[in-house]
Design a protein around this motif. Structure first.
Motif, PDB file in Angstrom:
ATOM      1  N   GLY A 222      28.269  19.511  -7.672  1.00  0.00           N
ATOM      2  CA  GLY A 222      27.558  18.282  -6.777  1.00  0.00           C
ATOM      3  C   GLY A 222      27.191  18.710  -5.424  1.00  0.00           C
TER       4      GLY A 222
ATOM      5  N   GLU B 255      21.995  11.504  -8.052  1.00  0.00           N
ATOM      6  CA  GLU B 255      23.363  11.332  -7.464  1.00  0.00           C
ATOM      7  C   GLU B 255      23.438  11.506  -6.059  1.00  0.00           C
ATOM      8  OE1 GLU B 255      25.286  14.625  -9.646  1.00  0.00           O
ATOM      9  OE2 GLU B 255      25.770  13.194 -11.681  1.00  0.00           O
TER      10      GLU B 255
ATOM     11  N   GLU C 288      22.165   8.184  -4.543  1.00  0.00           N
ATOM     12  CA  GLU C 288      23.186   7.353  -4.806  1.00  0.00           C
ATOM     13  C   GLU C 288      24.404   7.305  -3.881  1.00  0.00           C
ATOM     14  OE1 GLU C 288      24.400   7.374  -8.760  1.00  0.00           O
ATOM     15  OE2 GLU C 288      22.710   6.792  -9.455  1.00  0.00           O
ATOM     16  N   ARG C 289      24.680   8.567  -3.389  1.00  0.00           N
ATOM     17  CA  ARG C 289      25.662   8.756  -2.500  1.00  0.00           C
ATOM     18  C   ARG C 289      25.494   8.234  -1.239  1.00  0.00           C
ATOM     19  NH1 ARG C 289      26.429  13.984  -5.205  1.00  0.00           N
ATOM     20  NH2 ARG C 289      25.316  14.824  -3.781  1.00  0.00           N
TER      21      ARG C 289
END
Length: 459
Positions: A60, A443, A446-447
């Protein structure tokens, strides 16, 4: 006159790639970077190889962000990456415009040395990356993929080194990815390169077969300038020889050691905690820390061996493992003796498995084998089995450099991505690994949205 030996530390890239599948997150080593910067290394290998893919796919992390964060913490040490020539950090050839952009942004984000290799030692596949590295003001290090075969001779390796030097390489690296180079071969090859090219020579090997320390010592005696090593707790097995051990031995043999072993001890003490943690949670398998001499017979690097085992387990066919190992050299011969390094190691390995499980050689052929036989990966070192080539691809054979047939891609992809890509670096990430990068972008968004929401609620 005392000969000086320098070291390239690999714990941030190849050592953790070899031992724990490149799962070392930035947070695990951020704190120790200032100490690494004091060690006096020739360079720290910290990027390239599988780090890019793994950052996006498993950790990530934005690999570009990781790089400039490393740069901030290591202002006194050259940062180095491994680049697969026209393949960049992926598994296929990319157009020249993408290669140039990737090199440009690698240097802008903190890379000082780009070690560039081609799996087939086809120097045509190094030219663009070499030129752009020099243009961007970084050091281009040409890497010779070491292997043994009837066509891989001392003269042949020197010829490759000479071509790299003419392209702009400032140093030449012997890249012994399977750890199959013995002390005699090491001494002879380093000597030949030093005598013929009159430029710094670097040795990169692995401890897989147990030869690495002997090979490194003879390389030093022959005049090698730099040796790739890993701090001891992340050394051995499929990794590199231990920095501290080699420094100790070479110093006692009369060499001047270009690093601070007291600072290196602090680095090793720091990483011991992670070594123990990864042993406990299973990420570090003790098997990869052991000596395995099978590669001396089959020339199968550690990573390739793991892939073969994984494929056979998936097919519930581990009982055919020995047959597959015997088939690997046969496939390699049919393909013109390619060195077994990414991506050719995967191509040969997968085809060997298919040949064994199908019960008939080349009854099933992977798309990568077809692409290889067409010439999409470059020129084979030796002669390809013409009968096999004719059977699988007919007359559809590329005579020149495959990249010359590819249309420019960077600007087109940038336009297609639009706001999805926030930077040229995002575009390059997407070109290298489209699905993985897209998932990462989603992702990341979204974070950030979640973080913004919490900030507003806190206010």
């Amino acid at each position: 006159m005392t000969k000086k030996i320098n070291f390239t530390e690999t714990v941030l890239r190849d050592a953790n790639q070899s031992l724990i599948a490149t799962r070392l997150p930035f947070s695990a080593f951020e704190e120790i970077l200032p100490v690494i910067d004091k060690c006096g290394y020739y360079s720290i290998e910290c990027w390239g190889g599988a780090t890019f893919d793994t950052c996006l796919r498993f950790l990530g992390e934005d690999p570009w962000e990781r790089l400039w964060k490393i740069k901030e913490k290591t202002p006194n040490t050259k940062r180095q990456m491994l680049l697969r020539g026209q393949n960049l950090l992926g598994y296929k050839h990319y157009p020249d415009d993408v290669v140039r952009k990737f090199v440009e942004h690698s240097v802008k984000n903190g890379i000082d040395i780009i070690r560039i290799f081609d799996a087939l030692n086809d120097t045509r596949n190094l030219k663009v990356a070499m030129e752009e590295t020099v243009k961007q003001g970084a050091i281009a290090s040409g890497a010779i993929s070491y292997t043994t075969s009837p066509v891989h001779t001392l003269d042949n390796f020197v010829k490759i080194g000479r071509e790299m030097k003419e392209m702009g390489a400032s140093t030449i690296c012997i890249k012994d990815m399977a750890g199959i180079m013995g002390p005699h071969e090491s001494y002879d090859l380093v000597s030949a390169l030093k005598d013929s090219l009159d430029m710094p020579v670097i040795l990169h090997t692995h401890c897989t077969t147990g030869l690495a320390f002997m090979t490194a010592l003879k390389a030093a005696e022959a005049g090698a300038d730099v040796i790739d090593t890993a701090v001891s707790c992340f050394s051995g097995g499929t990794s590199q020889p231990a920095t501290e051990t080699l420094a100790y031995a070479l110093r006692h043999l009369g060499f001047e050691i270009g690093c601070d072993t007291q600072e290196i001890k602090k680095v090793n003490d720091y990483f011991k905690t992670y070594r123990d943690e990864y042993l406990e949670n299973g990420l570090l398998d003790p098997k990869v820390m052991a000596t395995d001499t099978a590669a001396l017979a089959y020339q199968v690097p550690g990573g390739m061996l793991s892939n073969l085992i994984s494929q056979l387990k998936t097919q519930n066919a581990m009982d055919r493992f020995d047959e597959v190992l015997l088939e690997v050299p046969n496939v390699r011969k049919d393909m013109g003796y390619p060195p077994l390094v990414t991506p050719t190691s995967q191509i040969v390995g997968v085809q060997a498995v298919l040949n064994v499980l199908a019960g008939e050689r080349y009854k099933m052929v992977s798309k990568e084998t077809k692409a290889y036989l067409r010439g999409e990966y470059g020129r084979a070192p030796g002669e390809i089995n013409k009968e096999l080539q004719k059977k699988i691809v007919g007359d559809d054979i590329i005579e020149g450099r495959f990249a010359d047939t590819l249309e420019p891609l960077f600007e087109k992809t940038k336009e297609e991505l639009g706001d999805t890509a926030r930077s040229d670096e995002d575009v390059l990430s997407y070109i290298a690994f489209p699905q993985v990068a897209e998932k990462f972008f989603n992702e990341r968004r979204e974070r950030e949205e979640k973080k913004a929401k919490y900030t507003i609620e806190a206010i």
